[in-house]
Design a protein around this motif. Structure first.
Motif, mmCIF file in Angstrom:
data_model
loop_
_atom_site.group_PDB
_atom_site.id
_atom_site.type_symbol
_atom_site.label_atom_id
_atom_site.label_comp_id
_atom_site.label_asym_id
_atom_site.label_seq_id
_atom_site.Cartn_x
_atom_site.Cartn_y
_atom_site.Cartn_z
ATOM 1 N N ALA A 28 0.809 -1.217 0.000
ATOM 2 C CA ALA A 28 0.000 0.000 0.000
ATOM 3 C C ALA A 28 0.847 1.274 0.000
ATOM 4 N N VAL A 29 2.168 1.107 -0.060
ATOM 5 C CA VAL A 29 3.115 2.236 -0.094
ATOM 6 C C VAL A 29 2.990 3.091 1.171
ATOM 7 N N LEU B 79 -2.586 9.878 -0.317
ATOM 8 C CA LEU B 79 -3.926 10.282 -0.756
ATOM 9 C C LEU B 79 -3.930 10.665 -2.237
ATOM 10 N N HIS B 99 -4.158 3.972 -3.218
ATOM 11 C CA HIS B 99 -4.511 5.199 -2.502
ATOM 12 C C HIS B 99 -3.301 6.129 -2.457
ATOM 13 N N ASN B 100 -2.114 5.563 -2.340
ATOM 14 C CA ASN B 100 -0.874 6.320 -2.175
ATOM 15 C C ASN B 100 0.106 5.928 -3.274
ATOM 16 N N GLY B 101 1.117 6.775 -3.453
ATOM 17 C CA GLY B 101 2.120 6.429 -4.439
ATOM 18 C C GLY B 101 3.373 7.235 -4.217
#
Lengths: 221, 350
Positions: A28-29, B79, B99-101
């Motif tokens: 999920a990083v 986000l 959701h995140n990166g």
């Protein structure tokens, strides 16, 4: 001389849950996870387990202003760090809301040890389902952001129950009683969408966390 | 159950509509969850941005980022899916539920040729599943490279949210899925194995469920802005596959298509003979279900899809008793042959 110890099954399952949370956090990083977030996600993984028909591992916990902190979970984390399965970094001290000092760290998996554990666990259908469930909880909570994860319990149906004061014992799996409030709200999504749509268990978890996100945002405004 | 005090049903329903389908893909492969998630990011950005994106962006399924870059070269974007982050001019590295990166910002967007070259050679990430968002054409394009930008010929242009989905396109997706995944026997993965004993024409006992899952993956990949659901309960039974999309206002859904699936058999998985009339009964029942469920749910289109695993394939002649009624009721009828061995396939097709 062998240093092996035999752990009770619940202890093994709790440690597997910690490993699963951190594996999900990587995907999920959001890894490495600070201790506070790890405990919070661990709490939600427990509180919402009945949505997937799974067992709550740590039903009783001390309700605290700063959020869920499980001594059993911390003992599992410490044991896994000691075994080399988890890596601890960014060690620091912090003072909690009750004026107690604690050691904080960020946690990540040591893949050399964790990967074979996860692979072996997946061979058993029952435990594979638990891994899938925990992964889904992490994915859902990753959408809250770091601050949101840390604050999530303040909006959680079960944890924020005003019938239980801070410092008192919170039971999220009361015997001979209804499921905890968090499970009830997650389940309510399914009831409301029926019969138009039959929601899956993962959807109920994701929607429940999205509802928490909305409540956290409303509290900040 | 009644409304839960402190948790109004109205609020829960609004959340369910705004986040329709999140988590519905939990059992799907990671590359497909990634595709669905990126489409959602693009759609959220389109709705939130004050100005349309001008520069392309590429998303990679790589939650740890590329090995060729250090963490200091990458910028964290929590986000990412809230629609507030500018996407263009960056290479994004995300997980299966993005959701995140983390992002690598390119100071200047290169030519298309230079972009591909840099991704394959300098960054050595040409084998990562990728989605290229290109806002320059009208309408903007999403290109899915399931084997990475290094395999440029293997690209699918993806329909974004709000695009019309007609039954012809749906059946075209099933045609392709049949050709690549169902027509000839497969040994891997285990879930794709349809035959208990292909040489003796014995399908697996759960062949319907296996075929249904394969088709769900194919349809979800073709229409990632929708939610492809299996086994939705109805008052008159349980439908097999449906393609849904949430649209404004809250509580509103478009049901694009409903598919009833039937497997026609000569033998059971254990070798018992299945009567020749069983196929006709299955077709009759399937048509009845396709009509009833479509009418109950207000689905725009429906089809009866048969997968012929019999010793002798009949082609569309098996539909003769129901063709007129299906035409009157506007239910499409399709049948696809499945072969238990590669030799059977070769004999039938040469």
């Amino acid at each position: 001389m062998s240093g092996a110890t035999t752990l009770a099954l619940p202890d093994v399952r709790r440690q597997l849950r910690v490993i699963a949370i951190l594996a999900g956090a990587e995907a999920a990083v959001i890894a490495p996870l600070p201790a506070r977030q790890l405990h919070t996600i661990g709490y939600f993984a427990d509180a919402l387990a009945p949505v997937w028909g799974l067992q709550i591992l740590d039903p009783k916990l001390l309700k605290r202003n700063e959020g869920p902190t499980s001594p059993a979970l911390q003992a599992d984390i410490d044991r896994l760090v000691g075994c080399g399965v988890l890596l601890a970094s960014a060690l620091r001290h912090s003072e909690d809301a009750e004026g107690l000092w604690r050691i904080e760290a960020d946690y990540a998996l040591n893949h050399d040890f964790a990967a074979p554990i996860l692979a072996e666990t997946r061979r058993f259908e029952r435990y594979a389902r638990e891994l899938d469930y925990v992964r889904e909880v992490v994915f859902a909570m990753a959408g809250l952001g770091a601050i949101g994860i840390s604050e999530a319990s303040s909006s959680d149906a079960a944890y924020s129950n005003q019938m239980v004061d801070s410092g008192d014992l919170l039971d999220i799996a009361p015997v001979d009683s209804e499921p905890n409030l968090s499970v009830q709200v997650a389940t309510r999504f399914g009831e409301l969408m029926a019969p138009e749509v039959a929601l899956g268990d993962a959807e109920k978890v994701h929607l429940y966390v999205r509802e928490l996100h909305n409540r956290l945002a409303a509290n900040r405004d | 159950m009644t409304e839960i005090p402190g948790w109004p049903d109205q609020s829960l329903l609004a959340t369910a509509h705004a986040h329709f389908g999140e988590g519905a893909d939990s059992d799907l492969p990671e590359w497909l969850r990634f595709l669905i998630g990126v489409v959602r990011i693009i759609d959220n950005r389109r709705r939130q941005a004050t100005e349309p994106e001008q520069t392309p962006a590429v998303f990679f399924l790589a939650p740890k980022g590329p090995a060729s870059l250090t963490t200091s070269e990458l910028r964290s974007e929590p986000l990412l899916d809230n629609g507030l982050s500018e996407l263009g001019g960056q290479l994004w590295f995300v997980g299966p539920v993005p959701h995140n990166g983390v992002a690598l910002t390119l100071s200047e967007w290169p030519s298309d040729a230079d972009l591909f070259d840099r991704i394959e050679n300098e960054l050595a990430i040409g084998d990562l599943p990728a989605v290229l968002f290109d806002p320059r054409p009208d309408p903007p394009q999403l290109r899915h490279y399931p084997a990475g930008l290094g395999d440029r010929d293997r690209v699918e242009v993806i329909a974004t949210a709000g695009q019309p989905i007609d039954l012809d396109r749906v059946l075209e997706v099933l045609d392709i899925a049949h050709r690549f995944h169902l027509e000839k026997p497969r040994s891997k993965p285990e879930s794709a194995r349809l035959w208990q004993n292909g040489a003796k024409h014995r399908p697996k006992s759960d062949a319907e469920a296996r075929i249904q899952f394969i088709l769900r993956i194919a349809l979800q990949a073709a229409f990632p802005a929708t939610v492809v659901r299996e086994e939705q309960p109805q008052t008159s039974g349980r439908l097999d596959l449906e393609i849904d999309e949430a649209v404004p206002p809250p509580g509103t859904f478009i049901r694009h298509a409903l598919l009833e699936l039937k497997v026609l058999r000569s033998y059971t998985s254990t070798g018992s003979t299945v009567s020749s009339s069983a196929a006709a009964k299955a077709i009759e029942e399937g048509l009845r279900q396709a009509i009833a469920y479509r009418d109950e749910r207000g689905t725009l289109a429906s089809a009866l899809c048969c997968f012929d695993m019999r010793k002798t394939h009949s082609g569309e002649s098996c539909f003769e008793p129901v063709t007129q009624r299906a035409g009157e009721q506007k239910v499409a009828l399709r049948i696809w042959p499945l072969y238990g061995t590669v030799d059977q396939f070769r004999r039938a097709t040469t």
